[in-house]
Enzyme design. Sequence first.
Site, mmCIF file in Angstrom:
data_model
loop_
_atom_site.group_PDB
_atom_site.id
_atom_site.type_symbol
_atom_site.label_atom_id
_atom_site.label_comp_id
_atom_site.label_asym_id
_atom_site.label_seq_id
_atom_site.Cartn_x
_atom_site.Cartn_y
_atom_site.Cartn_z
ATOM 1 C CG ASP A 142 2.170 3.641 -6.770
ATOM 2 O OD1 ASP A 142 1.566 2.974 -7.640
ATOM 3 O OD2 ASP A 142 1.829 4.777 -6.417
ATOM 4 N NE ARG A 183 -23.931 11.697 -5.371
ATOM 5 C CZ ARG A 183 -23.433 10.863 -4.472
ATOM 6 N NH1 ARG A 183 -22.602 11.317 -3.545
ATOM 7 N NH2 ARG A 183 -23.751 9.577 -4.473
ATOM 8 C CE1 TYR A 219 -13.588 3.595 -7.968
ATOM 9 C CE2 TYR A 219 -15.965 3.798 -8.254
ATOM 10 C CZ TYR A 219 -14.880 3.150 -7.709
ATOM 11 O OH TYR A 219 -15.074 2.047 -6.922
ATOM 12 N N GLY A 230 -25.294 12.438 -11.923
ATOM 13 C CA GLY A 230 -24.722 11.100 -12.092
ATOM 14 C C GLY A 230 -25.380 10.048 -11.210
ATOM 15 C CG ASP A 231 -26.592 10.177 -6.970
ATOM 16 O OD1 ASP A 231 -25.493 9.607 -7.077
ATOM 17 O OD2 ASP A 231 -26.971 10.734 -5.926
ATOM 18 C CE1 TYR A 274 -15.456 -6.227 -3.685
ATOM 19 C CE2 TYR A 274 -14.687 -4.015 -3.149
ATOM 20 C CZ TYR A 274 -14.436 -5.359 -3.348
ATOM 21 O OH TYR A 274 -13.151 -5.811 -3.200
ATOM 22 C CG ASP A 283 -2.126 0.863 1.124
ATOM 23 O OD1 ASP A 283 -1.957 2.064 0.838
ATOM 24 O OD2 ASP A 283 -3.250 0.353 1.312
ATOM 25 C CG ASN A 284 0.080 4.567 -2.691
ATOM 26 O OD1 ASN A 284 -0.932 4.491 -1.988
ATOM 27 N ND2 ASN A 284 0.064 5.039 -3.919
ATOM 28 C CG ASN A 336 -23.975 1.416 -2.231
ATOM 29 O OD1 ASN A 336 -24.264 0.748 -3.230
ATOM 30 N ND2 ASN A 336 -23.921 2.720 -2.257
ATOM 31 C CE LYS A 366 -12.529 0.128 -8.788
ATOM 32 N NZ LYS A 366 -11.451 -0.626 -8.158
ATOM 33 C CB SER A 419 -17.758 -0.659 -8.373
ATOM 34 O OG SER A 419 -18.868 0.161 -8.137
HETATM 35 N N1 LIG Z 1 -15.787 1.562 -0.667
HETATM 36 C C1 LIG Z 1 -16.617 1.458 -1.689
HETATM 37 O O1 LIG Z 1 -17.704 2.012 -1.660
HETATM 38 C C2 LIG Z 1 -16.254 0.646 -2.905
HETATM 39 C C3 LIG Z 1 -17.253 0.209 -3.772
HETATM 40 C C4 LIG Z 1 -16.891 -0.537 -4.905
HETATM 41 C C5 LIG Z 1 -15.557 -0.819 -5.163
HETATM 42 N N2 LIG Z 1 -14.594 -0.368 -4.299
HETATM 43 C C6 LIG Z 1 -13.191 -0.643 -4.590
HETATM 44 O O2 LIG Z 1 -12.646 -1.425 -3.545
HETATM 45 C C7 LIG Z 1 -11.262 -1.101 -3.351
HETATM 46 C C8 LIG Z 1 -11.022 -0.774 -1.894
HETATM 47 O O3 LIG Z 1 -11.882 0.303 -1.528
HETATM 48 P P1 LIG Z 1 -11.836 0.974 -0.086
HETATM 49 O O4 LIG Z 1 -13.195 1.514 0.175
HETATM 50 O O5 LIG Z 1 -11.222 0.058 0.890
HETATM 51 O O6 LIG Z 1 -10.887 2.202 -0.401
HETATM 52 P P2 LIG Z 1 -9.630 2.771 0.419
HETATM 53 O O7 LIG Z 1 -9.254 4.056 -0.239
HETATM 54 O O8 LIG Z 1 -9.934 2.781 1.864
HETATM 55 O O9 LIG Z 1 -8.515 1.663 0.120
HETATM 56 C C9 LIG Z 1 -7.736 1.657 -1.040
HETATM 57 C C10 LIG Z 1 -6.287 1.498 -0.599
HETATM 58 O O10 LIG Z 1 -5.452 1.462 -1.766
HETATM 59 C C11 LIG Z 1 -4.309 2.254 -1.532
HETATM 60 N N3 LIG Z 1 -3.821 2.663 -2.852
HETATM 61 C C12 LIG Z 1 -4.426 3.443 -3.772
HETATM 62 N N4 LIG Z 1 -3.670 3.550 -4.878
HETATM 63 C C13 LIG Z 1 -2.541 2.800 -4.669
HETATM 64 C C14 LIG Z 1 -1.406 2.507 -5.436
HETATM 65 N N5 LIG Z 1 -1.233 3.029 -6.651
HETATM 66 N N6 LIG Z 1 -0.464 1.684 -4.925
HETATM 67 C C15 LIG Z 1 -0.612 1.157 -3.674
HETATM 68 N N7 LIG Z 1 -1.666 1.417 -2.901
HETATM 69 C C16 LIG Z 1 -2.637 2.227 -3.384
HETATM 70 C C17 LIG Z 1 -4.787 3.385 -0.645
HETATM 71 O O11 LIG Z 1 -3.750 3.980 0.102
HETATM 72 C C18 LIG Z 1 -5.785 2.662 0.265
HETATM 73 O O12 LIG Z 1 -5.157 2.133 1.408
HETATM 74 C C19 LIG Z 1 -10.976 0.056 -4.318
HETATM 75 O O13 LIG Z 1 -10.398 -0.459 -5.496
HETATM 76 C C20 LIG Z 1 -12.341 0.618 -4.609
HETATM 77 O O14 LIG Z 1 -12.405 1.264 -5.852
HETATM 78 C C21 LIG Z 1 -14.911 0.343 -3.176
HETATM 79 C C1 LIG Z 2 -22.214 8.764 -8.348
HETATM 80 C C2 LIG Z 2 -21.435 8.101 -7.262
HETATM 81 O O1 LIG Z 2 -20.968 8.743 -6.359
HETATM 82 N N1 LIG Z 2 -21.272 6.763 -7.351
HETATM 83 C C3 LIG Z 2 -20.461 5.959 -6.430
HETATM 84 C C4 LIG Z 2 -21.151 5.850 -5.101
HETATM 85 O O2 LIG Z 2 -22.393 5.299 -5.340
HETATM 86 P P1 LIG Z 2 -23.656 5.551 -4.519
HETATM 87 O O3 LIG Z 2 -24.276 6.790 -5.034
HETATM 88 O O4 LIG Z 2 -24.447 4.307 -4.627
HETATM 89 O O5 LIG Z 2 -23.210 5.681 -2.975
HETATM 90 P P2 LIG Z 2 -23.300 6.917 -1.984
HETATM 91 O O6 LIG Z 2 -22.942 6.410 -0.640
HETATM 92 O O7 LIG Z 2 -22.544 8.085 -2.514
HETATM 93 O O8 LIG Z 2 -24.872 7.307 -2.002
HETATM 94 C C5 LIG Z 2 -25.882 6.404 -1.569
HETATM 95 C C6 LIG Z 2 -27.224 7.130 -1.619
HETATM 96 O O9 LIG Z 2 -27.221 8.199 -0.658
HETATM 97 C C7 LIG Z 2 -27.474 9.443 -1.277
HETATM 98 N N2 LIG Z 2 -26.626 10.442 -0.568
HETATM 99 C C8 LIG Z 2 -25.275 10.236 -0.450
HETATM 100 C C9 LIG Z 2 -24.497 11.134 0.253
HETATM 101 C C10 LIG Z 2 -25.110 12.283 0.815
HETATM 102 O O10 LIG Z 2 -24.450 13.142 1.421
HETATM 103 N N3 LIG Z 2 -26.450 12.437 0.657
HETATM 104 C C11 LIG Z 2 -27.236 11.551 -0.024
HETATM 105 O O11 LIG Z 2 -28.456 11.733 -0.137
HETATM 106 C C12 LIG Z 2 -27.126 9.270 -2.744
HETATM 107 O O12 LIG Z 2 -27.853 10.168 -3.549
HETATM 108 C C13 LIG Z 2 -27.519 7.788 -2.963
HETATM 109 O O13 LIG Z 2 -28.897 7.705 -3.219
HETATM 110 O O14 LIG Z 2 -20.440 4.941 -4.239
HETATM 111 C C14 LIG Z 2 -20.378 3.599 -4.736
HETATM 112 C C15 LIG Z 2 -19.725 2.693 -3.722
HETATM 113 O O15 LIG Z 2 -20.311 2.776 -2.490
HETATM 114 C C16 LIG Z 2 -19.614 3.577 -6.059
HETATM 115 O O16 LIG Z 2 -18.271 3.867 -5.823
HETATM 116 C C17 LIG Z 2 -20.259 4.576 -7.021
HETATM 117 O O17 LIG Z 2 -19.472 4.699 -8.195
#
Ligand SMILES: NC(=O)c1ccc[n+]([C@@H]2O[C@H](COP(=O)([O-])OP(=O)(O)OC[C@H]3O[C@@H](n4cnc5c(N)ncnc54)[C@H](O)[C@@H]3O)[C@@H](O)[C@H]2O)c1
Ligand SMILES: CC(=O)N[C@H]1[C@@H](OP(=O)(O)OP(=O)(O)OC[C@H]2O[C@@H](n3ccc(=O)[nH]c3=O)[C@H](O)[C@@H]2O)O[C@H](CO)[C@H](O)[C@@H]1O
Length: 338
Positions: free
Chosen positions: A59, A293, A150, A295-296, A178, A32-33, A180, A154, A125
Amino acid sequence: MSTILVTGGAGYIGSHTVLQLLENGDQVVVLDNLCNSSFESLKRVSELTGKEVTFVEGDIQDSSTLDDLFSHHKIDSVIHFAGLKAVGESVEKPLLYYRNNVYGTLVLCEAMAKHNVKNIVFSSSATVYGDPTTLPLHENLPTGQPTNPYGQSKLMVELVLRDLYQSDNSWNIAILRYFNPAGAHPSGRIGEDPNGIPNNLMPFITQVATGKREALSVFGDDYDTHDGTGVRDYIHVEDLANGHLKALEKLSEGVGLVTYNLGTGQGYSVLDMVREFEKQSGQAIPYNIVPRRSGDIAACYADPKLAKEELDWTAQKGLAEMCRDSWHWQSNNPNGFK
Ligand SMILES: NC(=O)c1ccc[n+]([C@@H]2O[C@H](COP(=O)([O-])OP(=O)(O)OC[C@H]3O[C@@H](n4cnc5c(N)ncnc54)[C@H](O)[C@@H]3O)[C@@H](O)[C@H]2O)c1
Ligand SMILES: CC(=O)N[C@H]1[C@@H](OP(=O)(O)OP(=O)(O)OC[C@H]2O[C@@H](n3ccc(=O)[nH]c3=O)[C@H](O)[C@@H]2O)O[C@H](CO)[C@H](O)[C@@H]1O
């Protein structure tokens, strides 16, 4: 016992997964970076499990770091979490997102191929489905048009992994989509620690509860849902983490390329979340209805059947536990890991 390389293992989902791998008796190497996390999460994982994690600060884009890592550790499989995930930032800095998430994955896969490590679990995602035309979402539906870089990153990585498998079917690849993630480890010692103003709903709610933010902005109440607010499939981070252990087991059977949704199958609205959080935490969550918002989408939830049939995985925890554990984490750590 296997040795697993976990990229991004210091982050939110990564740290919960590392904890379960250690509890399962696996050896873990984290790369992890720390661009969006701190080493403190892994220190706490070690405290909770009484086991050591090997940590490499570096990285995924750096091929010499990877070369070194694969030469020094006999890795069986990789769980690839490392990535940037802020939707708004990705619109402003698309090149950064494509470089980190797409190019970074190419460098990682090249190093894996070179060192003959060909098992990978990838964090995708539900965003790859785009704006759903049918619900629930199942894996055979065509992927859609993600609304931001973003999401595109993916989808691009999914396509790269598919082509990689086509070219060499000795790879075993699990793409996990995943829904949410929410919640935290029940100890309250590790959890989600976003930088700055949270984009996601649950961390915003918990910061309103601690008084760090004044009120939640609810993005639109005129969607075609039961109360007009957006509906999502919230999944406890511990269930999500467990899905990765199940995916690793599946890869060890030599399955080729598989894709699974990790969700509960149940959708909840923003106001359902607010009410349940208030109930579990005893804190009032003031909110204002504001415009949608950009894009939602209105609603998004999984068909989780395939993961149940093929991984023997189902989410065990409901909304009450997600709210309770998120609050436990945030109230004990109002400034996250700092
Ligand atoms: N949390 C969500 O809502 C969600 C939803 C769908 C997919 N994901 C994916 O799941 C993964 C983990 O998400 P998270 O919520 O734990 O996020 P997070 O940001 O908490 O964890 C990601 C980790 O990757 C590290 N990182 C980023 N770029 C790097 C690089 N180039 N080299 C080494 N380390 C690097 C960051 O320091 C961090 O520790 C991500 O790929 C994210 O896109 C997350
Ligand atoms: C457009 C966008 O951001 N999409 C990302 C976000 O999706 P999502 O939009 O599914 O997650 P989110 O947690 O940002 O929002 C969930 C729901 O809560 C609502 N909401 C959220 C925050 C707030 O302050 N107020 C509010 O009303 C939002 O409109 C939605 O209906 O996160 C996902 C992972 O969890 C993915 O990474 C999606 O790509």
